[in-house]
Design an enzyme around this catalytic site. Structure first.
Site, PDB file in Angstrom:
ATOM      1  CD  GLN A  64      96.597  20.629  51.446  1.00 31.75           C
ATOM      2  OE1 GLN A  64      96.085  20.157  52.460  1.00 31.75           O
ATOM      3  NE2 GLN A  64      97.401  21.671  51.486  1.00 31.75           N
TER       4      GLN A  64
ATOM      5  CG  HIS B 127      93.357  17.611  55.541  1.00 29.38           C
ATOM      6  ND1 HIS B 127      93.241  16.848  54.408  1.00 29.38           N
ATOM      7  CD2 HIS B 127      94.168  18.649  55.230  1.00 29.38           C
ATOM      8  CE1 HIS B 127      93.973  17.394  53.442  1.00 29.38           C
ATOM      9  NE2 HIS B 127      94.537  18.489  53.915  1.00 29.38           N
TER      10      HIS B 127
ATOM     11  CB  CYS C  22      90.280  13.683  52.670  1.00 25.49           C
ATOM     12  SG  CYS C  22      90.469  12.086  53.428  1.00 25.49           S
ATOM     13  CD  GLU C  23      92.351   9.986  46.526  1.00 22.38           C
ATOM     14  OE1 GLU C  23      91.728  10.486  45.581  1.00 22.38           O
ATOM     15  OE2 GLU C  23      93.431   9.392  46.395  1.00 22.38           O
ATOM     16  CG  HIS C  24      93.420   8.666  51.918  1.00 23.61           C
ATOM     17  ND1 HIS C  24      94.487   9.525  52.079  1.00 23.61           N
ATOM     18  CD2 HIS C  24      93.648   7.993  50.775  1.00 23.61           C
ATOM     19  CE1 HIS C  24      95.334   9.368  51.073  1.00 23.61           C
ATOM     20  NE2 HIS C  24      94.844   8.442  50.269  1.00 23.61           N
ATOM     21  CG  HIS C  25      89.924   9.427  56.416  1.00 27.25           C
ATOM     22  ND1 HIS C  25      91.129   9.999  56.074  1.00 27.25           N
ATOM     23  CD2 HIS C  25      90.212   8.410  57.262  1.00 27.25           C
ATOM     24  CE1 HIS C  25      92.115   9.361  56.682  1.00 27.25           C
ATOM     25  NE2 HIS C  25      91.590   8.393  57.420  1.00 27.25           N
TER      26      HIS C  25
ATOM     27  CB  CYS D 245      90.473  12.698  57.929  1.00 29.53           C
ATOM     28  SG  CYS D 245      91.772  13.347  56.894  1.00 29.53           S
TER      29      CYS D 245
HETATM   30 ZN    ZN Z   1      91.722  11.873  55.235  1.00 28.12          ZN
END
Ligand code: ZN
Length: 182
Positions: free
Chosen positions: A115, A143, A75-78, A145
């Site tokens: 995703q 996920h 995941c590119e956010h975390h 995260c």
């Molecule tokens: Zn994430």
């Protein structure tokens, strides 16, 4: 990929969280992470088209479904993993792709991702390179995260699907695929 830069970043990161990057257990970590990156982010700059160059003539195929394709992404956010299954359905227009090749179009997973975007990129690549009458891509993933932090709900799955071509707004086709992947 700039292995040196990744190693520097990992050392800095370890310092940042209060670790000692020079303690024995962590000495080899920057190198290991850098080598791992070429595997798990190796899809950056790659396109699914390379797997769809070879197609075969096939007449009268209504619906082809490749289901339960193992999927691992980050995941590119975390920068935490998400993983699960992808299902690819399509209605060919005279030509089909090799089944093993179809599974490899999930190459977009090997980069920092979300995703929703992974689902759309896979569907769009199939439309572009295979030129079928329509495509539907379904991804179900857990996920980390959401599991390790934040709401902490282990087992929660996120389901996304994207329809292109004849699948768009066709509830009967969409439901047929969703039933087949259950
Ligand atoms: Zn994430």
């Amino acid at each position: 990929m700039d292995k040196e830069k990744i190693e520097q970043a990992v050392r800095l990161f370890l310092e940042g969280i209060g670790e000692d990057p020079n303690r024995e257990g962590l000495l080899g970590t920057p190198d290991r992470v850098a080598r791992m990156c070429s595997e798990i982010y190796g899809g950056l700059g790659q396109d699914a088209g390379q797997y769809l160059h070879t197609t075969f003539e096939a007449k009268n195929n209504e619906l082809i479904l490749e289901k339960d394709i193992d999927l691992y992404s980050v995941c590119e956010h975390h920068l935490l993993p998400f993983y699960g299954k992808a299902h690819i359905a399509y209605i060919p227009d005279g030509r089909v792709a090799g089944l093993s090749k179809l599974a490899r179009t999930i190459v977009f997973a090997k980069r920092p991702q979300i995703q929703e975007q992974l689902t759309a990129q896979t569907a769009d690549a199939l439309m572009e390179h295979l030129k079928p009458k329509g495509v539907m891509v379904v991804i179900e993933a857990e996920h980390m995260c959401m599991t390790m932090r934040g709401v902490r709900k282990p087992g929660t799955k996120t389901l996304t699907y994207v329809c292109r071509g004849v699948f768009e707004n066709n509830d009967e086709l969409i439901n047929r695929v969703l039933m087949m992947v259950r």
